[in-house]
Design a protein around this motif. Structure first.
Motif, PDB file in Angstrom:
ATOM      1  N   LYS A  78      -4.384  47.293  32.645  1.00  0.00           N
ATOM      2  CA  LYS A  78      -4.751  46.023  33.260  1.00  0.00           C
ATOM      3  C   LYS A  78      -5.961  46.192  34.185  1.00  0.00           C
ATOM      4  O   LYS A  78      -6.916  45.420  34.116  1.00  0.00           O
ATOM      5  CB  LYS A  78      -3.562  45.442  34.039  1.00  0.00           C
ATOM      6  CG  LYS A  78      -2.349  45.147  33.159  1.00  0.00           C
ATOM      7  CD  LYS A  78      -1.191  44.539  33.932  1.00  0.00           C
ATOM      8  CE  LYS A  78      -0.492  45.509  34.858  1.00  0.00           C
ATOM      9  NZ  LYS A  78       0.202  46.630  34.202  1.00  0.00           N
ATOM     10  N   ASP A  79      -5.900  47.211  35.044  1.00  0.00           N
ATOM     11  CA  ASP A  79      -7.008  47.418  35.988  1.00  0.00           C
ATOM     12  C   ASP A  79      -8.319  47.686  35.261  1.00  0.00           C
ATOM     13  O   ASP A  79      -9.365  47.130  35.616  1.00  0.00           O
ATOM     14  CB  ASP A  79      -6.698  48.598  36.919  1.00  0.00           C
ATOM     15  CG  ASP A  79      -5.549  48.288  37.869  1.00  0.00           C
ATOM     16  OD1 ASP A  79      -5.292  47.099  38.118  1.00  0.00           O
ATOM     17  OD2 ASP A  79      -4.912  49.240  38.344  1.00  0.00           O
ATOM     18  N   GLY A  80      -8.262  48.532  34.252  1.00  0.00           N
ATOM     19  CA  GLY A  80      -9.486  48.869  33.513  1.00  0.00           C
ATOM     20  C   GLY A  80     -10.064  47.652  32.808  1.00  0.00           C
ATOM     21  O   GLY A  80     -11.285  47.457  32.774  1.00  0.00           O
ATOM     22  N   THR A  81      -9.200  46.821  32.262  1.00  0.00           N
ATOM     23  CA  THR A  81      -9.667  45.612  31.592  1.00  0.00           C
ATOM     24  C   THR A  81     -10.361  44.687  32.580  1.00  0.00           C
ATOM     25  O   THR A  81     -11.422  44.117  32.289  1.00  0.00           O
ATOM     26  CB  THR A  81      -8.469  44.874  30.947  1.00  0.00           C
ATOM     27  OG1 THR A  81      -7.786  45.783  30.087  1.00  0.00           O
ATOM     28  CG2 THR A  81      -8.934  43.670  30.160  1.00  0.00           C
ATOM     29  N   ILE A  82      -9.757  44.549  33.747  1.00  0.00           N
ATOM     30  CA  ILE A  82     -10.341  43.660  34.754  1.00  0.00           C
ATOM     31  C   ILE A  82     -11.716  44.175  35.184  1.00  0.00           C
ATOM     32  O   ILE A  82     -12.661  43.392  35.308  1.00  0.00           O
ATOM     33  CB  ILE A  82      -9.384  43.518  35.954  1.00  0.00           C
ATOM     34  CG1 ILE A  82      -8.155  42.710  35.518  1.00  0.00           C
ATOM     35  CG2 ILE A  82     -10.078  42.860  37.138  1.00  0.00           C
ATOM     36  CD1 ILE A  82      -7.046  42.682  36.539  1.00  0.00           C
ATOM     37  N   ARG A  83     -11.816  45.491  35.385  1.00  0.00           N
ATOM     38  CA  ARG A  83     -13.129  46.033  35.766  1.00  0.00           C
ATOM     39  C   ARG A  83     -14.183  45.675  34.720  1.00  0.00           C
ATOM     40  O   ARG A  83     -15.291  45.266  35.038  1.00  0.00           O
ATOM     41  CB  ARG A  83     -13.039  47.557  35.924  1.00  0.00           C
ATOM     42  CG  ARG A  83     -12.967  48.013  37.364  1.00  0.00           C
ATOM     43  CD  ARG A  83     -13.329  49.479  37.523  1.00  0.00           C
ATOM     44  NE  ARG A  83     -12.679  50.326  36.536  1.00  0.00           N
ATOM     45  CZ  ARG A  83     -11.431  50.780  36.635  1.00  0.00           C
ATOM     46  NH1 ARG A  83     -10.704  50.448  37.681  1.00  0.00           N
ATOM     47  NH2 ARG A  83     -10.916  51.544  35.696  1.00  0.00           N
ATOM     48  N   LYS A  84     -13.790  45.817  33.459  1.00  0.00           N
ATOM     49  CA  LYS A  84     -14.728  45.565  32.368  1.00  0.00           C
ATOM     50  C   LYS A  84     -15.117  44.083  32.306  1.00  0.00           C
ATOM     51  O   LYS A  84     -16.302  43.747  32.202  1.00  0.00           O
ATOM     52  CB  LYS A  84     -14.075  46.001  31.045  1.00  0.00           C
ATOM     53  CG  LYS A  84     -15.053  46.219  29.922  1.00  0.00           C
ATOM     54  CD  LYS A  84     -15.907  47.453  30.179  1.00  0.00           C
ATOM     55  CE  LYS A  84     -17.012  47.595  29.137  1.00  0.00           C
ATOM     56  NZ  LYS A  84     -18.033  48.560  29.566  1.00  0.00           N
ATOM     57  N   VAL A  85     -14.126  43.229  32.381  1.00  0.00           N
ATOM     58  CA  VAL A  85     -14.411  41.794  32.276  1.00  0.00           C
ATOM     59  C   VAL A  85     -15.189  41.313  33.489  1.00  0.00           C
ATOM     60  O   VAL A  85     -16.129  40.524  33.383  1.00  0.00           O
ATOM     61  CB  VAL A  85     -13.092  41.000  32.117  1.00  0.00           C
ATOM     62  CG1 VAL A  85     -13.349  39.502  32.223  1.00  0.00           C
ATOM     63  CG2 VAL A  85     -12.441  41.329  30.782  1.00  0.00           C
ATOM     64  N   MET A  86     -14.801  41.816  34.661  1.00  0.00           N
ATOM     65  CA  MET A  86     -15.473  41.392  35.882  1.00  0.00           C
ATOM     66  C   MET A  86     -16.939  41.791  35.892  1.00  0.00           C
ATOM     67  O   MET A  86     -17.757  41.134  36.534  1.00  0.00           O
ATOM     68  CB  MET A  86     -14.763  41.995  37.102  1.00  0.00           C
ATOM     69  CG  MET A  86     -13.497  41.287  37.494  1.00  0.00           C
ATOM     70  SD  MET A  86     -13.808  39.583  37.996  1.00  0.00           S
ATOM     71  CE  MET A  86     -14.666  39.851  39.551  1.00  0.00           C
ATOM     72  N   ASP A  87     -17.249  42.895  35.204  1.00  0.00           N
ATOM     73  CA  ASP A  87     -18.649  43.296  35.099  1.00  0.00           C
ATOM     74  C   ASP A  87     -19.508  42.148  34.607  1.00  0.00           C
ATOM     75  O   ASP A  87     -20.662  42.003  34.994  1.00  0.00           O
ATOM     76  CB  ASP A  87     -18.783  44.451  34.093  1.00  0.00           C
ATOM     77  CG  ASP A  87     -18.663  45.801  34.775  1.00  0.00           C
ATOM     78  OD1 ASP A  87     -18.571  45.812  36.029  1.00  0.00           O
ATOM     79  OD2 ASP A  87     -18.643  46.819  34.074  1.00  0.00           O
ATOM     80  N   ALA A  88     -18.928  41.351  33.721  1.00  0.00           N
ATOM     81  CA  ALA A  88     -19.706  40.281  33.110  1.00  0.00           C
ATOM     82  C   ALA A  88     -19.808  39.057  34.013  1.00  0.00           C
ATOM     83  O   ALA A  88     -20.722  38.260  33.874  1.00  0.00           O
ATOM     84  CB  ALA A  88     -19.072  39.888  31.776  1.00  0.00           C
ATOM     85  N   PHE A  89     -18.856  38.898  34.910  1.00  0.00           N
ATOM     86  CA  PHE A  89     -18.810  37.672  35.701  1.00  0.00           C
ATOM     87  C   PHE A  89     -19.495  37.845  37.047  1.00  0.00           C
ATOM     88  O   PHE A  89     -19.389  38.905  37.688  1.00  0.00           O
ATOM     89  CB  PHE A  89     -17.357  37.236  35.948  1.00  0.00           C
ATOM     90  CG  PHE A  89     -16.674  36.689  34.723  1.00  0.00           C
ATOM     91  CD1 PHE A  89     -17.377  36.005  33.745  1.00  0.00           C
ATOM     92  CD2 PHE A  89     -15.297  36.828  34.559  1.00  0.00           C
ATOM     93  CE1 PHE A  89     -16.737  35.482  32.624  1.00  0.00           C
ATOM     94  CE2 PHE A  89     -14.646  36.310  33.442  1.00  0.00           C
ATOM     95  CZ  PHE A  89     -15.370  35.639  32.476  1.00  0.00           C
TER      96      PHE A  89
END
Lengths: 276, 276
Positions: A78-89
């Protein structure tokens, strides 16, 4: 396989259709739907660029919002996914809330009280790291409330998410699924690596013992709360690069379908000349 | 008429049964159901004493909560009722929230967002001076949202109140009804009395012009959102002493039926002798 058509249909492949039956024991957490890593990483970058632009338009439009819910067993990513997605936002217009053990103040209210407070305002994206679904997961597995109490929560959650949807929030829910072997490896890696050891919790092992209880709770959650407007996406998450591609692609398609528009400028504004 | 039986049944007389039809034009706002003022004031004091004791038990028990919603047209007596009821309650464990025009932050969220935040925690009483019902009243009358948006709110509100009920909150809703003549007198009194003039708002007159639109909105609200667990009480409110008696009686009966209990002391505590 990694052509445009395959990519376009990833959302459909991963979405849990309302009324479908889920059997996680027979679900392949290694699956990549024909994607190879190199292609995936290229496409991932494309999705991120789309997300960046679409989120800016969502914010500028200021009329609708996007709620992203992430659930998964310990170490599912979950944390890794959020880091990745947040990179875009752009962080302005995007909040991340992690829902841990409720405080005593929060426990004095219904379980959706603290969650509702963190739903996204118009123009914004909210990402939930765990969520109200813990109230039909850990709460169920540990018997923290009686059976009839957690059982009615599926309906309550569907009603409440329907309210959010009707009032302008698009909801996308991701269940990151890793299998038992993968979890063992990831937990072991946390123990073996001094820099990751802080992530390991004494409760991780007893929780792992309850694998089958959690599996049943996950299956019920996916079956009972994947609705047309607030669907679950069941993400094979053993491979992090595929997990990231899948989540980014679903979100990019979601925002593309929402098609947020920059608001029109005030009439006559194009004639303005800023004085020296 | 002012015998125990009549008093006991006041709740039933005033409750809006689910499925019933409401015609406010034919509703007598002067009605007192046989009560005389002197008797009423005596009984009112009794109800207040019951409320004080029951609220203390509710707080001590710490398991359930009570939500009181007050609605009524301008000058119907919401503030006066709250003052009277609050007299009986210990302010610790009781909150009053007035819901006015939403802020821009509140408007960025669904209309129940700001309301949910103020619902009572376990052991507490919350009084709402206006509420989410404004979103099917003023919002409807002024056409602030399209018809299909406010029409689905009756269902959304019922779903949400059901959540609260199932999670331990008892809900009682009071609609204070004064007739057109009584409103005229009260508004005039606000203008004529320099000490009350601050209560008069420039919007009171145009709002009064919309009497029939509000009447229709009130009737729909009462018909569509009076449920078994979260009933409306339609209070004839021309006479303040009857209005106070009615609200206090319904609340005292409600808390009596909830029957909150002081929690049991830890076993063995009765043997403790405090050392010198």
């Amino acid at each position: 396989m990694a052509d445009r058509d395959a990519r376009r249909s990833l959302s459909q492949l991963l979405r849990v259709e309302p009324g479908s039956r889920i059997d996680l024991d027979r679900f392949d957490a290694q699956r990549t739907h024909g994607w190879k890593r190199e292609d995936a990483e290229l496409h991932q970058a494309e999705q991120e660029a789309r997300l960046t632009e679409l989120q800016e338009r969502l914010w500028a439009e200021g009329k609708r919002s996007l709620l992203i819910v992430l659930q998964g067993i310990d170490a599912a990513g979950k944390d890794g996914t959020i880091r990745k997605v947040m990179d875009a936002f752009n962080p302005q217009g995007c909040t991340v809330t992690g829902f841990k053990v409720p405080s005593s103040e929060e426990l004095r209210h219904d379980y959706l009280w603290r969650i509702h407070h963190h739903t996204p305002g118009k123009g914004s994206v909210a990402i939930f790291n765990r969520s109200h679904y813990e109230d039909v997961l850990i709460v169920r597995v540990h018997g923290l409330v009686p059976r009839d109490v957690w059982r009615r929560r599926y309906r309550q959650i569907n009603d409440w998410e329907r309210l959010l949807t009707e009032e302008g929030t698009v909801i996308r829910k991701f269940f990151l699924y890793i299998d038992r072997d993968e979890q063992r490896e990831r937990l072991q890696a946390r123990i073996d690596d001094p820099n990751k050891r802080w992530k390991f919790s004494a409760s991780d092992l007893p929780e792992r013992e309850k694998w089958d209880s959690y599996r049943k709770a996950f299956e019920d959650m996916l079956e009972k709360t994947s609705t047309k407007d607030a669907p679950w996406y069941l993400i094979p998450a053993n491979r992090k690069w595929f997990r990231n591609l899948a989540v980014s692609t679903v979100l990019a398609e979601t925002l593309t379908a929402m098609d947020p528009r920059y608001p029109p400028a005030d009439p006559g504004i194009e004639d303005i000349v800023i004085p020296r």
